[in-house]
Design a protein around this motif. Structure first.
Motif, PDB file in Angstrom:
ATOM      1  N   ASP A  18      17.578  60.263  16.848  1.00 64.91           N
ATOM      2  CA  ASP A  18      17.196  59.032  16.856  1.00 64.91           C
ATOM      3  C   ASP A  18      16.495  58.820  18.398  1.00 64.91           C
ATOM      4  N   GLY A  19      15.548  58.104  18.507  1.00 60.99           N
ATOM      5  CA  GLY A  19      14.985  57.736  19.598  1.00 60.99           C
ATOM      6  C   GLY A  19      13.628  58.634  19.965  1.00 60.99           C
ATOM      7  N   THR A  20      13.122  58.565  21.169  1.00 66.83           N
ATOM      8  CA  THR A  20      11.820  59.191  21.363  1.00 66.83           C
ATOM      9  C   THR A  20      12.110  60.295  22.521  1.00 66.83           C
ATOM     10  N   GLN A  21      11.312  61.311  22.208  1.00 70.73           N
ATOM     11  CA  GLN A  21      11.543  62.910  22.692  1.00 70.73           C
ATOM     12  C   GLN A  21       9.927  63.105  23.328  1.00 70.73           C
ATOM     13  N   ALA A  22      10.090  63.831  24.440  1.00 70.13           N
ATOM     14  CA  ALA A  22       9.118  64.563  24.990  1.00 70.13           C
ATOM     15  C   ALA A  22       9.276  65.855  25.464  1.00 70.13           C
ATOM     16  N   SER A  23       8.658  66.864  25.299  1.00 70.39           N
ATOM     17  CA  SER A  23       8.846  68.299  25.821  1.00 70.39           C
ATOM     18  C   SER A  23       7.732  69.199  26.079  1.00 70.39           C
ATOM     19  N   THR A  24       8.008  69.866  26.870  1.00 71.60           N
ATOM     20  CA  THR A  24       6.767  70.949  27.147  1.00 71.60           C
ATOM     21  C   THR A  24       7.453  72.263  27.398  1.00 71.60           C
ATOM     22  N   ARG A  25       6.722  73.137  26.821  1.00 69.55           N
ATOM     23  CA  ARG A  25       7.123  74.707  26.611  1.00 69.55           C
ATOM     24  C   ARG A  25       6.100  75.639  26.999  1.00 69.55           C
ATOM     25  N   HIS A  26       6.342  76.582  28.176  1.00 73.20           N
ATOM     26  CA  HIS A  26       5.309  77.432  28.720  1.00 73.20           C
ATOM     27  C   HIS A  26       5.987  78.654  28.805  1.00 73.20           C
ATOM     28  N   THR A  27       5.113  79.805  28.068  1.00 77.79           N
ATOM     29  CA  THR A  27       5.095  81.023  27.687  1.00 77.79           C
ATOM     30  C   THR A  27       4.252  81.806  28.543  1.00 77.79           C
ATOM     31  N   PHE A  28       4.785  83.030  29.123  1.00 79.99           N
ATOM     32  CA  PHE A  28       3.702  83.861  29.923  1.00 79.99           C
ATOM     33  C   PHE A  28       4.273  85.428  29.393  1.00 79.99           C
ATOM     34  N   GLY A  29       3.097  86.388  29.510  1.00 79.30           N
ATOM     35  CA  GLY A  29       3.578  87.442  29.136  1.00 79.30           C
ATOM     36  C   GLY A  29       2.561  88.577  29.415  1.00 79.30           C
ATOM     37  N   THR A  74       2.587  74.503  25.171  1.00 79.44           N
ATOM     38  CA  THR A  74       2.967  73.511  23.900  1.00 79.44           C
ATOM     39  C   THR A  74       3.431  72.229  24.668  1.00 79.44           C
ATOM     40  N   VAL A  75       2.718  71.014  24.214  1.00 78.63           N
ATOM     41  CA  VAL A  75       3.293  69.690  24.598  1.00 78.63           C
ATOM     42  C   VAL A  75       3.622  68.967  23.138  1.00 78.63           C
ATOM     43  N   LYS A  76       4.841  68.571  23.409  1.00 78.64           N
ATOM     44  CA  LYS A  76       5.283  67.712  21.977  1.00 78.64           C
ATOM     45  C   LYS A  76       5.764  66.482  22.353  1.00 78.64           C
ATOM     46  N   ALA A  77       5.713  65.469  21.183  1.00 75.91           N
ATOM     47  CA  ALA A  77       6.332  64.173  21.229  1.00 75.91           C
ATOM     48  C   ALA A  77       6.843  63.968  19.924  1.00 75.91           C
ATOM     49  N   ALA A  78       8.090  63.349  20.040  1.00 74.30           N
ATOM     50  CA  ALA A  78       8.672  63.028  18.723  1.00 74.30           C
ATOM     51  C   ALA A  78       9.253  61.845  18.656  1.00 74.30           C
ATOM     52  N   HIS A  79       9.351  61.049  17.585  1.00 71.17           N
ATOM     53  CA  HIS A  79      10.183  59.886  17.646  1.00 71.17           C
ATOM     54  C   HIS A  79      10.802  59.760  16.077  1.00 71.17           C
ATOM     55  N   ALA A  80      12.173  59.326  16.103  1.00 69.40           N
ATOM     56  CA  ALA A  80      12.695  58.990  14.975  1.00 69.40           C
ATOM     57  C   ALA A  80      13.637  57.899  15.213  1.00 69.40           C
ATOM     58  N   VAL A 123       6.351  63.463  14.625  1.00 73.74           N
ATOM     59  CA  VAL A 123       6.131  64.492  15.708  1.00 73.74           C
ATOM     60  C   VAL A 123       4.868  65.006  15.786  1.00 73.74           C
ATOM     61  N   ALA A 124       4.230  65.091  17.002  1.00 72.15           N
ATOM     62  CA  ALA A 124       2.899  65.568  17.321  1.00 72.15           C
ATOM     63  C   ALA A 124       3.015  66.445  18.545  1.00 72.15           C
ATOM     64  N   ALA A 125       2.166  67.611  18.207  1.00 71.76           N
ATOM     65  CA  ALA A 125       2.085  68.605  19.454  1.00 71.76           C
ATOM     66  C   ALA A 125       0.667  69.252  19.334  1.00 71.76           C
ATOM     67  N   TYR A 126       0.607  69.458  20.706  1.00 68.99           N
ATOM     68  CA  TYR A 126      -0.530  70.217  21.109  1.00 68.99           C
ATOM     69  C   TYR A 126      -0.310  71.709  21.407  1.00 68.99           C
ATOM     70  N   ASN A 127      -1.098  72.582  21.133  1.00 68.72           N
ATOM     71  CA  ASN A 127      -0.733  73.963  21.356  1.00 68.72           C
ATOM     72  C   ASN A 127      -1.970  74.628  22.028  1.00 68.72           C
ATOM     73  N   HIS A 128      -1.758  75.657  23.090  1.00 71.79           N
ATOM     74  CA  HIS A 128      -2.876  76.329  23.546  1.00 71.79           C
ATOM     75  C   HIS A 128      -2.256  77.735  23.742  1.00 71.79           C
ATOM     76  N   LEU A 129      -2.975  78.659  23.152  1.00 72.96           N
ATOM     77  CA  LEU A 129      -2.686  80.083  23.124  1.00 72.96           C
ATOM     78  C   LEU A 129      -3.643  80.983  23.607  1.00 72.96           C
TER      79      LEU A 129
END
Length: 729
Positions: free
Chosen positions: A199-210, A218-224, A231-237
């Motif tokens: 419950d509540g609002t979350q924001a996250s960012t995730r970065h992968t290198f290889g 990945t940038v993600k926001a969520a609310h419950a 949930v909303a997310a933007y991904n760049h690969l």
């Protein structure tokens, strides 16, 4: 009622009971109500608070949780162990085992499923050998994302566009099950979106290198809240690729949410947009595979061949509860694809728009003392295709890549797909249940020939034969935690648009739908106080009017019906959960499939191939590994995959060698002050640097004295790592 063991930081223990999605946690004198999905509390760290005390709780699901999961992909929801079919569950833990670049890596571990992984954008999936003879794409298998089709009407599917960060769970129904989903001879893959988990609002960012220039952000926001989950997310690969002409770049934006307006209704929404630009190195012959696997096929490199597209998906779904035993779920959806693909032999331009709706009514009654559930519904799907080809003048412009020339063909198809289905479930006793179902499908299309430079006008109305697909299954509980089942089901797949068109753009009107019948028996059960869960399935599928791709030029094919195939096999699954020491849990697992697929009756160009093995499918597939979870937040995953020999062509004149891969991944979860959570992760793929072909092109033919290009080489040893930061407001 599901029960899950828990471990508490101070070494006390308690129980989590689950019913209708509500989990009640009791530790000492502290009762708390929580909400999680049935697979959502793997290594989940919770802080439980009240005015008097604070406890940190780590939740670990027992093997029993898997068998008692209520399947969402069956037309009438039922527990996995009570479902008379082979259904593989891909959980949140399964997704965490890999580098998150492509969802098909995870799906490839399910027993009975095999994915040819030519490149990030060149994947084709088969289930129980059906779809294995496809050249470059997944067909004969349908896929849905939150009950919204991501497959075309004829069953051609691209899973590469769905980013793993938005998926919490997948359910794979294996074998012909057209009584539920229509045109999907091989089976159905259902994807379910990840919800906001607190419950509540979350924001996250995730970065992968290889390795090979891999980068994923990945940038993600969520609310419950009590009535809303969004949930909303933007991904760049992006990746430079292991091979020449292998650059890849994909951007996607996804939104998923649910709103409950009252106790009687829930509205769900899904929207996704994807933009792809991916170069194509294409396949290699045997000599080049062994000595220069990083090179691109010469013509594809010279033409700088690639595919690019914009793709969108939108859907709304509403569930209304008329009573406790009667509800309706209705979905409307729309998708589009605008694609451009320069190949050495031509340039293909495609435009596709599809709209549709799916509705079903479910209700339960007591029929003369027999608990009965009934579901009836329909799906309507309409697609518009506009395909055009042009000359590729890359040889006239050296070094500039593909250049479009004169028009070669231009056709428009308008496809209408109607699917009507019904299912009845009868619980004759606590031990015995019977399930029956039926589907009626009709598919027709209108062709408009827009190419006026030839003398042939193929415009007209065409249709495929109306198909009735029945299904029947039974489950018998031999004990409280063990069951056996048997089923028989019918399935079909209509020819794809690519198969109905010749390379010259003319319509192939002689094709008929591919059909098959699946006979299956199996066992599902828990052992050792529910720490060990096992499944065994034996099946036999007979396919008629087999649709094959006949090669008529370099990378050019036409579809036609040719003969029958037999798909006999055994699938096995084992999951075992146990404590290594206090605060450390181990989960070894094995998934395996042994395949005996061959042509029953198949004569091609006067040559009889009856009795030969089916190309494009390994004789055996084994995935084994183990997961380690610890209370402090350190997790470790090891995945071993073995693929057996695979025939290269109908004549079985050559075989792709068997190969073994070992992938490792580790992660560390850390809670920081101020509401921040972070995770560090890293891993290595193909740790022993195995040289292998990750994908083959069945029945490849050499032209101009060149050797056949059967092989897509797999990546050598490669590394990845990254970090995630999440904040709860």
């Amino acid at each position: 009622m599901a029960s899950v063991a828990i471990k508490v930081a101070d070494a006390t223990t308690g129980t989590v009971s689950a019913e209708d999605g509500k989990f009640s946690l009791v530790v000492s004198r502290l009762p708390v109500r929580l909400e999680f999905s049935a697979l959502g509390f793997v290594n989940k760290e919770l802080t439980v608070r009240n005015a008097a005390e604070e406890l940190t709780v780590y939740l670990f699901p027992e093997a029993e949780a898997l068998s008692e999961i209520v399947l969402r992909s069956t037309i009438i929801p039922n527990e996995l162990r009570q479902t008379p079919a082979a259904v593989s569950i891909i959980s949140e833990t399964d997704f965490e085992r890999f580098d998150e670049t492509n969802i098909v890596k995870v799906i490839n571990t399910a027993p009975g499923v095999y994915v040819h992984q030519g490149a990030l954008n060149t994947n084709k999936l088969s289930i129980r050998g059906i779809g294995a003879r496809s050249q470059y794409s997944t067909n004969r298998v349908k896929a849905y994302f939150e009950e919204i089709p991501i497959s075309t009407a004829e069953g051609e599917t691209t899973l590469d566009d769905i980013d793993q960060s938005m998926i919490e769970r997948a359910e794979i129904i294996k074998g012909p099950n057209s009584s539920v989903y229509g045109a999907g001879l091989g089976g159905v893959i259902n994807l379910y979106a990840a919800d906001a988990d607190e419950d509540g609002t979350q924001a996250s960012t995730r970065h992968t290198f290889g390795s090979f220039g891999l980068m994923k952000n990945t940038v993600k926001a969520a609310h419950a809240s009590g009535s809303t989950n969004l949930v909303a997310a933007y991904n760049h690969l992006e990746s430079d690729g292991f091979r020449e002409n292998g650059d890849y770049e994909r951007d996607s934006f996804t939104v998923h949410g649910r709103v409950s307006g009252s106790d009687n209704g829930t509205l769900s929404v899904l929207a996704q947009f994807t933009r792809l630009m991916a170069y194509i190195p294409s396949s290699l012959n045997r000599e080049t595979l062994e000595h220069d696997p990083s090179s691109a096929a010469y013509t594809w490199g010279a033409a700088q061949g690639y595919e690019s597209y914009d793709k969108g998906l939108f859907g709304l779904s509403y569930r209304h509860n008329f009573s406790d035993n009667f509800y309706n779920t209705t979905s409307i959806f729309m998708n589009f694809r605008d694609a451009y693909e320069p190949r050495p032999f031509d340039i293909l331009k495609e435009e596709q728009v599809a709209t549709g709706a799916r509705t079903k009514f479910n209700f339960g009654i007591d029929l003369a003392g027999i608990e009965t559930e009934f579901s009836v519904g329909s799906e309507i799907y309409r697609e518009w295709y506009d395909t055009a080809t042009f000359e590729n003048l890359y040889e006239d412009f050296p070094g500039e890549g593909s250049v479009a020339g004169n028009s070669l063909s231009n056709n428009n198809q308008d496809r209408n797909y109607y699917n009507f289905f019904a299912q009845w479930n009868f619980a004759f006793s606590e031990a015995f249940q019977l399930e029956t179902g039926v589907n009626l499908n009709t598919t027709k299309y209108k062709l408009t020939d827009l190419f006026n430079r030839d003398e042939v006008d193929q415009s007209g109305d065409y249709r495929f034969e109306t198909i009735l697909s029945p299904r029947m299954g039974a489950v018998y509980n031999v004990s409280e935690n063990k069951s056996v089942y048997a089923s028989i089901s019918h399935g079909f797949s209509t020819p794809t648009v690519a198969e109905t068109l010749t390379p010259e753009g003319q319509i192939n009107t002689d094709l008929e739908p591919e059909t098959g019948i699946n006979y299956e028996v199996g066992f599902k059960g828990n052992w050792l106080n529910n720490q060990l869960y096992t499944e065994v399935a034996l099946f036999s599928i007979q396919v008629e009017n087999l649709l094959v791709a006949e090669r008529v030029g370099q990378d050019q094919y036409i579809g036609r019906n040719a003969g029958k195939t037999d798909h006999n096999g055994i699938e096995f699954l084992l999951n075992y959960n146990f404590d290594l020491t206090r605060g450390i849990q181990a989960r070894p697992y094995v998934n395996a499939a042994f395949n005996f697929f061959e042509f029953d009756e198949f004569t091609d160009d006067g040559i009889d191939y009856s009795g030969n093995k089916l190309p494009g499918v390994p004789e055996r597939s084994i995935t084994a590994g183990f997961d380690i979870f610890t209370d402090p937040g350190f997790n470790f995953h090891a995945v071993f995959q073995h693929q057996g020999e695979m025939p290269l062509d109908d004549a079985n004149s050559g075989f792709n060698d068997n190969y073994n891969l070992l992938n490792l991944k580790a992660s560390y979860n850390l809670n920081l002050p101020g509401g921040f959570e972070t995770q560090f992760f890293g891993g290595v793929n193909n740790i022993f640097d195995e040289a292998y072909a990750a994908s083959i092109i069945p029945n490849s033919v050499g032209f101009g004295g060149s050797a056949p290009r059967y092989y897509y080489p797999g990546n050598p040893r490669n590394y990845f790592g990254g970090v995630q930061l999440k904040y709860l407001f």
